[in-house]
Scaffold this motif. Structure first.
Motif, PDB file in Angstrom:
ATOM      1  N   MET A   1    -113.835  20.186  -8.332  1.00  0.00           N
ATOM      2  CA  MET A   1    -112.225  20.060  -8.728  1.00  0.00           C
ATOM      3  C   MET A   1    -111.954  20.689 -10.051  1.00  0.00           C
ATOM      4  N   GLU A   2    -110.851  21.516 -10.245  1.00  0.00           N
ATOM      5  CA  GLU A   2    -110.448  22.200 -11.204  1.00  0.00           C
ATOM      6  C   GLU A   2    -109.792  21.221 -12.160  1.00  0.00           C
ATOM      7  N   ARG A   3    -109.680  21.468 -13.529  1.00  0.00           N
ATOM      8  CA  ARG A   3    -109.147  20.829 -14.488  1.00  0.00           C
ATOM      9  C   ARG A   3    -107.764  21.620 -14.710  1.00  0.00           C
ATOM     10  N   GLU A   4    -106.711  20.837 -15.089  1.00  0.00           N
ATOM     11  CA  GLU A   4    -105.505  21.318 -15.628  1.00  0.00           C
ATOM     12  C   GLU A   4    -104.913  20.611 -16.873  1.00  0.00           C
ATOM     13  N   SER A   5    -104.374  21.251 -17.708  1.00  0.00           N
ATOM     14  CA  SER A   5    -103.772  20.761 -18.813  1.00  0.00           C
ATOM     15  C   SER A   5    -102.823  19.875 -18.481  1.00  0.00           C
ATOM     16  N   VAL A   6    -102.460  18.722 -19.504  1.00  0.00           N
ATOM     17  CA  VAL A   6    -101.760  17.788 -19.011  1.00  0.00           C
ATOM     18  C   VAL A   6    -100.589  17.768 -20.217  1.00  0.00           C
ATOM     19  N   ASP A   7     -99.117  17.826 -19.916  1.00  0.00           N
ATOM     20  CA  ASP A   7     -98.138  17.809 -21.052  1.00  0.00           C
ATOM     21  C   ASP A   7     -97.976  16.238 -21.623  1.00  0.00           C
ATOM     22  N   LEU A   8     -98.683  15.971 -22.415  1.00  0.00           N
ATOM     23  CA  LEU A   8     -98.628  14.583 -22.784  1.00  0.00           C
ATOM     24  C   LEU A   8     -97.458  14.002 -23.496  1.00  0.00           C
ATOM     25  N   ASP A   9     -96.608  15.040 -23.848  1.00  0.00           N
ATOM     26  CA  ASP A   9     -95.254  14.359 -24.432  1.00  0.00           C
ATOM     27  C   ASP A   9     -94.336  14.073 -23.107  1.00  0.00           C
ATOM     28  N   ALA A  10     -94.577  14.971 -22.069  1.00  0.00           N
ATOM     29  CA  ALA A  10     -93.733  14.669 -21.033  1.00  0.00           C
ATOM     30  C   ALA A  10     -94.167  13.292 -20.190  1.00  0.00           C
ATOM     31  N   TYR A  11     -95.536  13.145 -20.346  1.00  0.00           N
ATOM     32  CA  TYR A  11     -96.041  12.127 -19.600  1.00  0.00           C
ATOM     33  C   TYR A  11     -95.601  10.799 -20.490  1.00  0.00           C
ATOM     34  N   ALA A 119    -113.619   3.925 -14.497  1.00  0.00           N
ATOM     35  CA  ALA A 119    -114.120   5.298 -14.635  1.00  0.00           C
ATOM     36  C   ALA A 119    -115.620   5.477 -14.793  1.00  0.00           C
ATOM     37  N   GLY A 120    -116.110   6.262 -13.716  1.00  0.00           N
ATOM     38  CA  GLY A 120    -117.638   6.422 -13.479  1.00  0.00           C
ATOM     39  C   GLY A 120    -117.922   7.707 -14.537  1.00  0.00           C
ATOM     40  N   ALA A 121    -118.609   7.380 -15.620  1.00  0.00           N
ATOM     41  CA  ALA A 121    -118.910   8.528 -16.569  1.00  0.00           C
ATOM     42  C   ALA A 121    -120.190   9.219 -16.296  1.00  0.00           C
ATOM     43  N   ARG A 122    -119.938  10.582 -16.064  1.00  0.00           N
ATOM     44  CA  ARG A 122    -121.120  11.464 -15.621  1.00  0.00           C
ATOM     45  C   ARG A 122    -121.768  11.868 -17.063  1.00  0.00           C
ATOM     46  N   PRO A 123    -122.913  12.346 -16.877  1.00  0.00           N
ATOM     47  CA  PRO A 123    -123.658  13.028 -18.121  1.00  0.00           C
ATOM     48  C   PRO A 123    -122.711  14.249 -18.737  1.00  0.00           C
ATOM     49  N   ALA A 124    -122.337  14.899 -17.626  1.00  0.00           N
ATOM     50  CA  ALA A 124    -121.618  16.058 -18.084  1.00  0.00           C
ATOM     51  C   ALA A 124    -120.316  16.003 -18.672  1.00  0.00           C
ATOM     52  N   SER A 125    -119.610  14.682 -18.552  1.00  0.00           N
ATOM     53  CA  SER A 125    -118.523  14.415 -18.798  1.00  0.00           C
ATOM     54  C   SER A 125    -118.146  13.730 -20.179  1.00  0.00           C
ATOM     55  N   ARG A 126    -119.301  13.467 -20.744  1.00  0.00           N
ATOM     56  CA  ARG A 126    -119.354  12.680 -21.975  1.00  0.00           C
ATOM     57  C   ARG A 126    -118.257  13.031 -22.838  1.00  0.00           C
ATOM     58  N   THR A 127    -118.108  14.213 -23.024  1.00  0.00           N
ATOM     59  CA  THR A 127    -117.111  14.661 -24.304  1.00  0.00           C
ATOM     60  C   THR A 127    -115.625  14.336 -23.824  1.00  0.00           C
ATOM     61  N   SER A 128    -115.427  14.548 -22.445  1.00  0.00           N
ATOM     62  CA  SER A 128    -114.076  14.395 -22.056  1.00  0.00           C
ATOM     63  C   SER A 128    -113.668  12.822 -21.762  1.00  0.00           C
ATOM     64  N   VAL A 129    -114.659  11.909 -21.456  1.00  0.00           N
ATOM     65  CA  VAL A 129    -114.376  10.608 -20.293  1.00  0.00           C
ATOM     66  C   VAL A 129    -113.414   9.655 -21.510  1.00  0.00           C
ATOM     67  N   ASN A 130    -113.409  10.165 -22.672  1.00  0.00           N
ATOM     68  CA  ASN A 130    -112.679   9.023 -23.450  1.00  0.00           C
ATOM     69  C   ASN A 130    -111.214   9.428 -23.330  1.00  0.00           C
ATOM     70  N   ASN A 131    -110.770  10.490 -22.595  1.00  0.00           N
ATOM     71  CA  ASN A 131    -109.335  10.742 -22.534  1.00  0.00           C
ATOM     72  C   ASN A 131    -108.830  10.028 -21.443  1.00  0.00           C
ATOM     73  N   PHE A 132    -108.227   8.933 -21.522  1.00  0.00           N
ATOM     74  CA  PHE A 132    -107.673   7.973 -20.496  1.00  0.00           C
ATOM     75  C   PHE A 132    -106.298   7.798 -20.600  1.00  0.00           C
ATOM     76  N   THR A 133    -105.630   8.604 -21.361  1.00  0.00           N
ATOM     77  CA  THR A 133    -104.130   8.355 -21.788  1.00  0.00           C
ATOM     78  C   THR A 133    -103.343   8.766 -20.280  1.00  0.00           C
ATOM     79  N   PRO A 134    -103.785   9.642 -19.350  1.00  0.00           N
ATOM     80  CA  PRO A 134    -102.727   9.669 -18.275  1.00  0.00           C
ATOM     81  C   PRO A 134    -103.357   8.527 -17.302  1.00  0.00           C
ATOM     82  N   SER A 135    -102.509   7.722 -16.937  1.00  0.00           N
ATOM     83  CA  SER A 135    -102.926   6.856 -16.183  1.00  0.00           C
ATOM     84  C   SER A 135    -101.944   6.532 -14.936  1.00  0.00           C
TER      85      SER A 135
END
Ligand SMILES: [Zn+2]
Lengths: 135, 52
Positions: A1-11, A119-135
């Protein structure tokens, strides 16, 4: 799955000014559709529309409750948490995360309806998993 | 792929993930760690690990 940036202001603007996203989803609003994974008389669980990790799920009471502690008596809180546990077990079985994160976030300025993030945290996602803002 | 941002599952990927989760949730009570202590008056819970 690709990642895409998120417009946090619009969100944030949408969260502040739009409908309650959970009530709108439960009402079948076309702009607030989610993949439902569990439903009972009082609760619903669904996939996050903007997941930060694969299989990120949300669990919520169907009733528009805004405060995780003071709006729920012991029985209602316990039954909500049993659904969280049940969905989290499924996330662990299907996605085999290294660890499972549970968070109840939201704010009185937006996303007021009580919900738990699973949220299931994987070893590879340690640095990004704390971004839960988009819900 | 960046570390920040959100995943963008295709609709069919989301549908597949949801289906797998629904199946697992429906089967949840058969999982070993979810064996209810039905005979135990203390009510539902996981079987505790053996002492020691
Ligand atoms: Zn609501």
């Amino acid at each position: 799955m690709e990642r895409e940036s998120v417009d946090l202001d619009a969100y944030a603007a949408r969260a502040r000014t739009g409908s309650c996203f959970i009530c709108a989803y439960l009402d079948g609003h076309p702009d607030y559709q989610h993949e439902t994974i569990y439903k009972d008389d009082a609760h619903v669980a669904f996939l996050d529309r903007w997941p930060t990790v694969p299989g990120k799920a949300l669990v919520a009471p169907k009733a528009h409750i805004e405060h995780i502690a003071r709006d729920l008596d012991e029985a209602a809180f316990s039954s909500l948490m049993l659904v969280v546990h049940r969905v989290a077990l499924a996330v662990e079985e299907v996605f085999r995360p290294e660890r499972t994160y549970l968070l109840s976030l939201g704010s009185q300025q937006g996303n007021t309806h009580v919900h738990w993030h699973i949220a299931g945290a994987r070893p590879a996602s340690r640095t990004s998993v704390n971004n839960f803002t988009p819900s | 792929m960046t570390e920040n941002g959100v995943l963008a599952p295709a609709p069919e990927q989301s549908a597949d993930m949801a289906k797998r989760l629904r199946t697992s949730i429906a089967a949840g009570r058969d999982r070993p760690c979810d064996q209810r202590l039905e005979q135990d008056e203390s009510g539902p819970g996981c079987v505790p690990p053996a002492a020691g």
